[in-house]
Design a protein around this motif. Structure first.
Motif, mmCIF file in Angstrom:
data_model
loop_
_atom_site.group_PDB
_atom_site.id
_atom_site.type_symbol
_atom_site.label_atom_id
_atom_site.label_comp_id
_atom_site.label_asym_id
_atom_site.label_seq_id
_atom_site.Cartn_x
_atom_site.Cartn_y
_atom_site.Cartn_z
ATOM 1 N N LEU A 31 155.010 35.669 78.877
ATOM 2 C CA LEU A 31 154.258 36.909 78.702
ATOM 3 C C LEU A 31 152.755 36.625 78.635
ATOM 4 O O LEU A 31 151.960 37.280 79.311
ATOM 5 C CB LEU A 31 154.737 37.620 77.425
ATOM 6 C CG LEU A 31 154.034 38.914 77.055
ATOM 7 C CD1 LEU A 31 154.285 39.996 78.107
ATOM 8 C CD2 LEU A 31 154.509 39.382 75.681
ATOM 9 N N VAL A 32 152.364 35.642 77.846
ATOM 10 C CA VAL A 32 150.944 35.295 77.734
ATOM 11 C C VAL A 32 150.432 34.730 79.057
ATOM 12 O O VAL A 32 149.309 35.030 79.480
ATOM 13 C CB VAL A 32 150.695 34.332 76.554
ATOM 14 C CG1 VAL A 32 149.244 33.862 76.520
ATOM 15 C CG2 VAL A 32 151.073 35.003 75.228
ATOM 16 N N ILE A 50 152.937 44.800 81.332
ATOM 17 C CA ILE A 50 153.155 43.895 80.196
ATOM 18 C C ILE A 50 152.504 44.359 78.897
ATOM 19 O O ILE A 50 152.697 43.731 77.855
ATOM 20 C CB ILE A 50 152.685 42.458 80.522
ATOM 21 C CG1 ILE A 50 151.185 42.418 80.786
ATOM 22 C CG2 ILE A 50 153.480 41.881 81.693
ATOM 23 C CD1 ILE A 50 150.614 41.020 80.944
ATOM 24 N N LEU A 51 151.734 45.440 78.940
ATOM 25 C CA LEU A 51 151.097 45.976 77.738
ATOM 26 C C LEU A 51 151.824 47.244 77.299
ATOM 27 O O LEU A 51 152.294 48.005 78.139
ATOM 28 C CB LEU A 51 149.623 46.316 78.012
ATOM 29 C CG LEU A 51 148.736 45.182 78.524
ATOM 30 C CD1 LEU A 51 147.346 45.718 78.870
ATOM 31 C CD2 LEU A 51 148.638 44.054 77.506
ATOM 32 N N THR A 52 151.900 47.472 75.987
ATOM 33 C CA THR A 52 152.509 48.707 75.497
ATOM 34 C C THR A 52 151.533 49.862 75.668
ATOM 35 O O THR A 52 150.322 49.652 75.776
ATOM 36 C CB THR A 52 152.897 48.596 74.008
ATOM 37 O OG1 THR A 52 151.716 48.370 73.231
ATOM 38 C CG2 THR A 52 153.924 47.488 73.776
ATOM 39 N N THR A 124 150.315 40.040 69.564
ATOM 40 C CA THR A 124 151.490 40.603 68.913
ATOM 41 C C THR A 124 152.382 41.107 70.040
ATOM 42 O O THR A 124 151.961 41.936 70.848
ATOM 43 C CB THR A 124 151.118 41.754 67.965
ATOM 44 O OG1 THR A 124 150.183 41.269 67.013
ATOM 45 C CG2 THR A 124 152.348 42.300 67.260
ATOM 46 N N ALA A 125 153.589 40.565 70.094
ATOM 47 C CA ALA A 125 154.531 40.933 71.158
ATOM 48 C C ALA A 125 155.712 41.674 70.546
ATOM 49 O O ALA A 125 156.224 41.287 69.487
ATOM 50 C CB ALA A 125 155.013 39.686 71.895
ATOM 51 N N THR A 131 162.616 43.934 77.091
ATOM 52 C CA THR A 131 161.466 43.287 77.717
ATOM 53 C C THR A 131 160.366 43.067 76.683
ATOM 54 O O THR A 131 160.052 43.967 75.910
ATOM 55 C CB THR A 131 160.896 44.171 78.855
ATOM 56 O OG1 THR A 131 161.932 44.410 79.810
ATOM 57 C CG2 THR A 131 159.724 43.500 79.541
ATOM 58 N N TRP A 132 159.794 41.864 76.675
ATOM 59 C CA TRP A 132 158.679 41.582 75.781
ATOM 60 C C TRP A 132 157.398 42.163 76.357
ATOM 61 O O TRP A 132 157.115 42.016 77.548
ATOM 62 C CB TRP A 132 158.519 40.081 75.583
ATOM 63 C CG TRP A 132 159.561 39.509 74.685
ATOM 64 C CD1 TRP A 132 160.681 38.825 75.056
ATOM 65 C CD2 TRP A 132 159.594 39.578 73.261
ATOM 66 N NE1 TRP A 132 161.402 38.461 73.948
ATOM 67 C CE2 TRP A 132 160.759 38.907 72.827
ATOM 68 C CE3 TRP A 132 158.750 40.135 72.297
ATOM 69 C CZ2 TRP A 132 161.102 38.785 71.483
ATOM 70 C CZ3 TRP A 132 159.086 40.008 70.961
ATOM 71 C CH2 TRP A 132 160.245 39.343 70.566
ATOM 72 N N LYS A 133 156.614 42.838 75.495
ATOM 73 C CA LYS A 133 155.324 43.407 75.880
ATOM 74 C C LYS A 133 154.308 43.098 74.800
ATOM 75 O O LYS A 133 154.662 42.885 73.642
ATOM 76 C CB LYS A 133 155.430 44.922 76.068
ATOM 77 C CG LYS A 133 156.287 45.315 77.242
ATOM 78 C CD LYS A 133 156.182 46.790 77.501
ATOM 79 C CE LYS A 133 156.896 47.124 78.793
ATOM 80 N NZ LYS A 133 156.434 48.396 79.320
ATOM 81 N N ILE A 134 153.050 43.110 75.189
ATOM 82 C CA ILE A 134 151.954 42.862 74.247
ATOM 83 C C ILE A 134 151.539 44.193 73.639
ATOM 84 O O ILE A 134 151.196 45.130 74.365
ATOM 85 C CB ILE A 134 150.766 42.193 74.958
ATOM 86 C CG1 ILE A 134 151.182 40.837 75.538
ATOM 87 C CG2 ILE A 134 149.578 42.050 74.006
ATOM 88 C CD1 ILE A 134 150.168 40.237 76.498
#
Length: 145
Positions: A31-32, A50-52, A124-125, A131-134
């Protein structure tokens, strides 16, 4: 006989949990990496993926960015006004819950003249729909010695 079975079953569960944790840690690193790639390429589609929606970001100048539109706009402006090659190296991932993680990374911007601006970034994920998001980013300048 029965205690050996429970001991073996416990070891299998521990090993499976460790493997699952490793997979989740790798997902945070990825993700990063995707964030770094999106910033480097000014890829708004990847950033929005990838961002909320409610992301907030505190940048090293003290500026707050609230919400996806503000964050993406600020990231693109920052990349344009502070050119250079951005490198993020995750040094630690800490899971606060199974769907919430904190990743700390060294953040360097190498300019064309060879100078490097070094910072820390914390991500902060959150895990949303698998799905992982920032959901938050904090950029900090290192303390002066």
């Amino acid at each position: 006989m029965l205690p050996k079975f429970f001991l073996l079953a416990g070891l299998v569960i521990i090993n499976l949990s460790a493997a699952a944790q490793d997979d989740q840690t790798k997902a945070i690193y990825k993700l990063v990496d995707n964030y770094s790639l999106a910033r480097e390429n000014r890829d708004t589609m990847l950033l929005k993926k990838i961002l909320t929606a409610d992301i907030d970001q505190l940048v090293s100048t003290g500026e707050w960015r609230y919400g996806l539109q503000s964050a993406v706009k600020g990231m693109l402006e920052s990349s344009a006004t502070s050119p250079g090659t951005r490198t993020l190296r995750v040094e630690r991932v800490r899971f606060l819950r199974k769907d919430l993680a904190l990743a700390d990374a060294r953040y360097d911007i190498r300019n064309d003249d060879g100078t490097v601006r070094s910072m820390w970034s914390s991500f902060t994920a959150v895990r949303q729909d698998g799905t992982w998001k920032i959901s938050a980013i904090r950029n900090m300048l290192p303390a002066k010695k």
